[in-house]
Design a protein around this motif. Structure first.
Motif, PDB file in Angstrom:
ATOM      1  N   SER A 327       0.479  -1.159   0.035  1.00 43.27           N
ATOM      2  CA  SER A 327      -0.180   0.188   0.302  1.00 43.27           C
ATOM      3  C   SER A 327       0.884   1.318   0.110  1.00 43.27           C
ATOM      4  N   PHE A 328       0.552   2.316  -1.063  1.00 41.68           N
ATOM      5  CA  PHE A 328       1.454   3.332  -0.329  1.00 41.68           C
ATOM      6  C   PHE A 328       0.229   4.727  -0.952  1.00 41.68           C
ATOM      7  N   GLY A 329       0.472   5.832  -0.479  1.00 38.53           N
ATOM      8  CA  GLY A 329      -0.567   6.929  -0.201  1.00 38.53           C
ATOM      9  C   GLY A 329      -0.601   7.632  -1.052  1.00 38.53           C
ATOM     10  N   VAL A 330      -2.090   8.280  -1.841  1.00 39.47           N
ATOM     11  CA  VAL A 330      -1.894   8.998  -2.600  1.00 39.47           C
ATOM     12  C   VAL A 330      -2.458  10.355  -2.449  1.00 39.47           C
ATOM     13  N   THR A 331      -2.333  11.204  -2.932  1.00 43.20           N
ATOM     14  CA  THR A 331      -3.190  12.711  -2.534  1.00 43.20           C
ATOM     15  C   THR A 331      -3.249  13.857  -3.892  1.00 43.20           C
ATOM     16  N   HIS A 337     -15.670  15.799  -8.949  1.00 40.05           N
ATOM     17  CA  HIS A 337     -16.919  15.109  -9.089  1.00 40.05           C
ATOM     18  C   HIS A 337     -16.299  14.540  -8.289  1.00 40.05           C
ATOM     19  N   PRO A 338     -17.187  13.648  -7.156  1.00 41.65           N
ATOM     20  CA  PRO A 338     -17.052  12.596  -6.362  1.00 41.65           C
ATOM     21  C   PRO A 338     -16.733  11.317  -6.732  1.00 41.65           C
ATOM     22  N   ARG A 339     -17.661  11.406  -7.515  1.00 43.25           N
ATOM     23  CA  ARG A 339     -17.920   9.690  -8.392  1.00 43.25           C
ATOM     24  C   ARG A 339     -16.092  10.067  -9.306  1.00 43.25           C
ATOM     25  N   ASP A 340     -15.255  10.753  -9.541  1.00 45.08           N
ATOM     26  CA  ASP A 340     -14.087  10.586  -9.755  1.00 45.08           C
ATOM     27  C   ASP A 340     -12.935   9.703  -9.454  1.00 45.08           C
ATOM     28  N   TRP A 341     -12.312   8.902 -11.016  1.00 48.48           N
ATOM     29  CA  TRP A 341     -11.166   8.370  -9.975  1.00 48.48           C
ATOM     30  C   TRP A 341     -10.370   8.151  -9.884  1.00 48.48           C
ATOM     31  N   VAL A 342      -9.157   7.441  -8.963  1.00 49.00           N
ATOM     32  CA  VAL A 342      -8.270   7.270  -8.242  1.00 49.00           C
ATOM     33  C   VAL A 342      -7.485   5.766  -9.128  1.00 49.00           C
ATOM     34  N   GLY A 365      -7.510  12.339  -0.371  1.00 47.82           N
ATOM     35  CA  GLY A 365      -6.185  11.012  -0.430  1.00 47.82           C
ATOM     36  C   GLY A 365      -6.775   9.602  -0.454  1.00 47.82           C
ATOM     37  N   ARG A 366      -6.056   8.735  -0.315  1.00 45.21           N
ATOM     38  CA  ARG A 366      -6.402   7.298   0.382  1.00 45.21           C
ATOM     39  C   ARG A 366      -4.661   6.759  -0.295  1.00 45.21           C
ATOM     40  N   ASP A 367      -5.167   5.216   0.303  1.00 49.95           N
ATOM     41  CA  ASP A 367      -4.300   4.358  -0.366  1.00 49.95           C
ATOM     42  C   ASP A 367      -4.493   3.663  -1.066  1.00 49.95           C
TER      43      ASP A 367
END
Length: 441
Positions: A327-331, A337-342, A365-367
């Protein structure tokens, strides 16, 4: 009356019929590879199974039920369509067991699967209603819009209600046309809760007795007065508010299209119902557009408001390296839009490609989990609208290392101790298999 309910994205198509016995149902189950995609970290196949379990728990015991599956036996075969269970009295446990045993693999012959179910239910000889819930569009060189026109034209009374599940807005038109061509409803659903509400609404609609046909209205000398308002500008892929005066008819609809688009053109659209406004999503492509209020009867535009869609911007950050499987952090900056994604993908991957992905919601941000294969990758911030990448950052995935130890021998059926080095990820696992077993066994 025969009612055909097709649910394909959750992965499910439900086909309910009442020709000889009220409540007969054929379930067409979508086992295409896209069902391994995730929504908030949960594979869609698991959401589909849970939804089917909830449906079976409340379905009347007297209802005859059958199952058609597609895409579950051959990865690239568009003819991979099978009647997995013939129509018969409901056996909830057996039905759920068959559903749970179907693994997504292949393509999405959506048109052929609906045609297959329609033929089994003699749609040319009796009224039929289809409810289609789909997480993807046709990818087997068929045209579901043309098929729906044919079914409506050649059937006794063929209607299709469509629920678009977890689709980008620009994909809605590929499914919405099915409902529009056959006089049905189109309902977008972006998560499990909205899907459950949409399925309930369609089910209640089918359960109602068919109304007496309304007499044709007298010709009107003038079109009804209507006004519509929207902001002057909106960011590509963002939600913006639209409002209108009293609806003429609840089946009228609002949409956003390029300035000068032909009458009846639409991208995503929303029925006005009894409301006076709602949010819609701006297209991914910047430019000059207009929001339209359109009469369901004749696709006549009653009112329009200009809006300029501005280019969206975002930034994203991630570490330069990560260990495979860790796991690694992404910000990222404020979500568009809340439905966008990483997601994380190999460098140079096509637009819209994803492996594991997470919706941005209202967070910053999230992992993410690094792929198992070492190499050069990039983390992307992607607009849900159109799958457009707004920001990307490179990351090198390094080979993971681990060691494990166990005794040289153990007695069959006995417990023995196993130890290992520092875990790469807490979801990694240890197992015991025959020497030479395939990877993943």
């Amino acid at each position: 009356m025969k009612a055909l309910m097709a649910v394909s994205a959750l992965g499910i198509s439900l086909l309910a019929t009442t020709t000889l016995q009220a409540g007969d149902v054929m379930v067409v189950y979508d086992a295409s590879g896209s069902m391994w995609g995730q929504i908030d970290g949960v594979p869609k196949i698991e959401i589909a199974r849970e939804a089917m379990s909830d449906l079976l728990a409340t379905w009347p015991a007297s209802t005859n039920l059958g199952l058609v599956a597609y895409g579950h036996r051959e990865k690239g075969l568009c003819s991979d369509i099978e009647t997995a269970m013939p129509v018969g009295p409901v056996d909830r446990d057996a039905f759920q067991q068959v559903v749970n045993g179907i693994m997504p693999l292949g393509r999405t012959p959506l048109s052929a699967a609906v045609q297959h179910a329609a033929e089994e239910l003699s749609w040319r000889d009796a009224p039929a209603t289809v409810v289609l819930i789909s997480d993807g569009v046709e990818n087997c060189d068929a045209d579901p819009c043309a098929l729906s026109e044919q079914l409506a034209r050649q059937g006794v009374a063929f209607t299709t209600h469509v629920i678009g599940f977890d689709l980008a807005t620009d994909e809605h038109q590929h499914l919405a046309c099915i409902a529009k061509n056959t006089g049905g409803m189109f309902l977008p659903a972006q998560d499990a809760a909205q899907l459950a509400a949409a399925v309930k609404q369609v089910g209640e609609t089918i359960a109602k007795p068919a109304p007496e046909p309304e007499p044709l209205p007298e010709p009107e000398a003038e079109l009804p007065a209507m006004s519509i308002s929207a902001p002057e500008t909106a960011m590509a892929g963002s939600s913006f508010a639209v409002s209108w005066s009293d609806p003429v008819h609840p089946r009228d609809w609002v949409t956003i299209v390029p300035v000068g688009a032909d009458e009846g053109t639409y991208t995503a659209f929303h029925r006005v119902g009894s409301d006076g406004g709602r949010d819609i999503v701006a297209p991914a492509e910047p430019g000059l557009y207009e929001v339209r209020y359109v009469l369901n009867d004749g696709d006549v535009t009653l009112a329009r408001a200009p809006i300029e869609v501005m280019g969206a911007e975002a930034s994203i950050s991630a570490p330069e390296t990560a260990m495979a499987g860790s796991s690694f952090g992404v910000t990222w900056s404020d979500p568009v839009h809340p439905r966008d994604w990483v997601t994380i993908v190999p460098v140079g991957a096509d637009e819209g490609t994803y492996t594991v992905f997470h919706r941005v919601g209202s967070d910053d941000g999230r992992d993410l989990v690094a792929p198992a294969e070492p190499g050069l990758y990039e983390v992307r911030y992607v607009l849900n609208e159109g799958g457009v990448t707004l920001a990307r950052v490179p990351i090198e995935v390094m080979a993971a290392e681990a060691s494990i130890s166990a005794p040289e021998t153990a007695m069959a059926g006995s417990s023995f101790g196993v130890t290992w080095s520092d875990p790469v990820h807490p979801r990694d696992w240890v197992t015991i298999v025959p020497v030479g077993a395939d990877e993943g066994t």
